[in-house]
Design an enzyme around this catalytic site. Structure first.
Site, PDB file in Angstrom:
ATOM      1  N   ASP A 311       4.227  -8.744  -2.515  1.00  0.00           N
ATOM      2  CA  ASP A 311       4.158  -7.356  -2.084  1.00  0.00           C
ATOM      3  C   ASP A 311       4.874  -7.280  -0.722  1.00  0.00           C
ATOM      4  O   ASP A 311       5.409  -8.275  -0.219  1.00  0.00           O
ATOM      5  CB  ASP A 311       2.706  -6.860  -2.027  1.00  0.00           C
ATOM      6  CG  ASP A 311       2.647  -5.335  -2.171  1.00  0.00           C
ATOM      7  OD1 ASP A 311       3.673  -4.674  -1.894  1.00  0.00           O
ATOM      8  OD2 ASP A 311       1.591  -4.792  -2.538  1.00  0.00           O
ATOM      9  N   GLU A 498      -1.935   4.123  -0.949  1.00  0.00           N
ATOM     10  CA  GLU A 498      -2.345   2.834  -0.391  1.00  0.00           C
ATOM     11  C   GLU A 498      -3.489   2.986   0.629  1.00  0.00           C
ATOM     12  O   GLU A 498      -4.366   3.822   0.463  1.00  0.00           O
ATOM     13  CB  GLU A 498      -1.139   2.113   0.201  1.00  0.00           C
ATOM     14  CG  GLU A 498      -0.056   1.856  -0.863  1.00  0.00           C
ATOM     15  CD  GLU A 498       1.021   0.924  -0.391  1.00  0.00           C
ATOM     16  OE1 GLU A 498       0.702  -0.113   0.209  1.00  0.00           O
ATOM     17  OE2 GLU A 498       2.205   1.222  -0.636  1.00  0.00           O
TER      18      GLU A 498
END
Ligand code: BGC
Length: 617
Positions: A311, A498
């Site tokens: 990520d 997020e």
């Protein structure tokens, strides 16, 4: 995620340029290019993919190999020439400037970068990746589907597969061949800011839809209309303590194996091309460096032969070469990480800290997918796909997904469906007429937008199209239209993505209940005359017990995306409700007292509505 792009500016010039470019490449370059790599590395053109991969790796330098493991953004991280000099393997488009003014411009930009890659000694083509998580949502004008939580409410695998196939076409039409979707997390706690990116709290539902989604995205991988899919985030992203994005997950390995791993097993069986590792840690080990799970469980145990990608900035954040040794193959080397990664891994190999075989394995995984995608033969985007972006046929499927995703939680005295000939309907709330608000995060921009965007319809549009009586719009519930027969009040969350959407005690912009402002919209009409229909637009179940009591009908609409008008067709009875709750619905904020939220597997909490609940006409 990308900035805003005005589809109205599409220029014929760009379109012609991209057309000419791709035609020219198709007619002249392609055969010569593959032949050059093949002859240089002694590859038999008729060899199997595995034979080609092995032969190619055998003729690569260490720098070329590290390059294939590097992923950069198309701006900022690199100059165009760096693609060639640093042997870059893939490019990501995310928050920041868009690659072009229109789809032809995006294709042209990526074609120019591809040319750089093809100009290198081996001419290994680039992959282009994007967070197309509910449609090609970075492109203003694309078809945007309900977020995965809404697809979970449909429970419809066929529809999920169709939506994924359409997303693939629209992603290819804007120049991409790799997408970072599906998110197959199992959210434990509604406080997590990414609940809506996942299909459901049910492992079984997630398994079904993960399989469908990978099939839809990848189809016949080499046909130029499909893309490499990425199952994410491996593993435990949705089960961190207290729902903190990237936090610590303390669930035991047995639970990981029973509840979290099965969707990955299904995704791998469906042939998923990539898996993204997660920001969280598991039992004290950061997932990026979790060799037992990445190498032994995912790769060896499940037989995953694709790419494990980090990520964001995973290399600098989670242990540099430790993550390569744990089994990471591609590094999202963004925001200043490229030099650190490329030099760091070279030093690691030279000093023996990272075995060359590990690097070779990583590169083989990348090349395998590039061969499967047919990129060596067709490295350029196909301009003939551009007219499919946001096409009526694509939008029809998204509209069907919207209709099927709606969950009817209450319908007192069968006040729904609403009669189209109702003399006066008042529609309340900014969410009723704002495509950005109805779409959530990862829509046009990373954190979403609060503006309308190209091609989208709203609930108000849908109501105005269908109702034959008077429809008035009272955006902030100050109009006092209590003489209306029905008040359709739309409330909910503003977009987030997020960690920005996490609900943390005392310190977050979001909460488990409706905002006071939105409660006041309902108060302005409830008990004052009109029948009250409340529609909740949200990325997770919210504690709305009082508002459900105040209303005659209550609908969870999740984050429907670009086809908000479809909600009206169900309200007016042209279609019945089909959606079922993909999460248990909490009755009180007290239900969140522990590490985890009100889940259907927690016997100590009684949800207001159980997983799978949903009424019909
Ligand atoms: C997110 C991923 C996403 C990546 C690339 C990260 O911050 O966690 O889901 O794919 O960014 O944009």
């Amino acid at each position: 995620m990308s900035g805003f792009m005005n589809a109205g500016n599409r220029t014929m010039k760009n379109l012609l340029f991209a057309l000419a470019l791709s035609l020219a490449f198709q007619l002249s370059g392609q055969t010569r290019r593959s032949a050059a790599i093949y002859s240089r590395c002694g590859i038999d053109t008729l060899a199997t993919i595995e034979e080609k991969v092995n032969a190619l790796v055998a003729c690569m330098t260490l720098e070329e190999k590290i390059g294939q493991m590097s992923q950069v953004r198309h701006f900022d991280d690199i100059s165009d020439e760096d693609i060639a000099t640093k042997f870059i393997g893939s490019v990501i488009h995310t928050q920041g400037p868009t690659p072009g003014a229109d789809a032809a411009g995006w294709q042209a930009r990526f074609a120019a970068l591809q040319q750089q890659a093809l100009s290198t000694r081996l001419g290994i083509p680039l992959m282009f990746a994007v967070d197309a998580v509910h449609g090609q949502n970075t492109y203003n004008g694309a078809t945007i589907f309900p977020h995965n939580i809404g697809m979970g409410a449909t429970g419809n695998a066929t529809l999920t597969e169709k939506a994924a196939a359409i997303t693939a076409v629209e992603a290819q039409a804007t120049g991409f061949n790799w997408i970072f979707s599906p998110c197959i997390a199992i959210p434990y706690n509604e406080k997590w800011g990414r609940v809506y990116e996942a299909f459901s709290e049910s492992t079984e539902m997630t398994q079904n839809l993960a399989r469908a989604s990978v099939k839809g995205y990848q189809g016949n991988l080499s046909d130029g209309k499909t893309v490499l899919a990425t199952a994410k985030h491996f593993i435990g992203d949705g089960s961190t303590d207290f729902g903190l994005e990237g936090g610590a997950t303390s669930v035991g390995l047995q639970e990981v194996s029973q509840r979290l791993l099965p969707p990955y097993r299904d995704a791998v069986e469906a042939g998923v091309g990539a898996v993204m590792v997660s920001f969280n840690s598991l039992s004290g080990t950061v997932m990026h460096a979790h060799k037992a799970l990445i190498t032994y469980t995912l790769k060896m145990g499940m037989g995953f032969d694709g790419i494990v990608v980090t990520d964001w900035k995973g290399y600098s954040r989670f242990g540099e070469n430790d993550i390569i040794n744990a089994g990471v193959d591609v590094v999202m080397a963004v925001d200043g990480d490229l030099e650190l990664f490329q030099a760091g891994l070279k030093t690691g190999v030279d000093s023996g800290c990272v075995a060359l075989e590990r690097v070779d394995d990583a590169v083989k995984r990348v090349l395998r997918q590039k061969f499967r995608l047919g990129l060596f033969e067709n490295p350029f985007p196909d301009s003939s796909l551009i007219p499919h972006i946001g096409s009526p046929a694509h939008r029809d499927v998204a509209r069907q997904a919207v209709r099927e995703s709606l969950v009817l939680l209450k319908n007192k005295n069968d006040i729904l469906p609403i009669d189209k000939n109702t003399p006066k309907i008042v529609v309340v709330g900014e969410h009723a007429h704002n495509a950005g608000l109805q779409s959530g995060g990862w829509s046009i921009a990373w954190q979403g937008t609060q503006e309308n965007y190209t091609g989208a319809t709203t609930l108000l549009d849908g109501i105005q199209d269908m109702a034959t009586g008077s429809v008035v719009y009272d955006k902030d519930a100050t109009g006092n239209h209590t003489d209306a027969d029905v008040a359709i009040i739309v409330v909910g969350e503003t977009p987030y993505a997020e960690f920005m959407g996490d609900i943390r005690d005392g310190s977050s912009a979001y909460q488990l209940t409706l905002s006071e402002e939105h409660q006041s919209y309902i108060n302005a009409y409830a008990g004052k005359g009109p029948e009250i229909v409340v529609i909740l637009i949200s990325g997770r179940p919210l504690v709305t017990t009082d508002q459900i009591n105040q209303s005659d009908a209550f609908i969870a609409a999740w984050l429907p995306g670009s086809e908000g008008g479809g909600i009206a067709e169900v309200l007016f009875g042209e279609y019945n409700f089909k959606g079922k709750l993909p999460h248990s619905w909490p009755g009180s904020v007290e239900d969140f007292r522990g590490k985890y939220g009100p889940n259907f597997w927690d016997p100590s909490i009684t949800p207001l509505f159980e997983y799978g609940y949903g009424l019909k006409y």
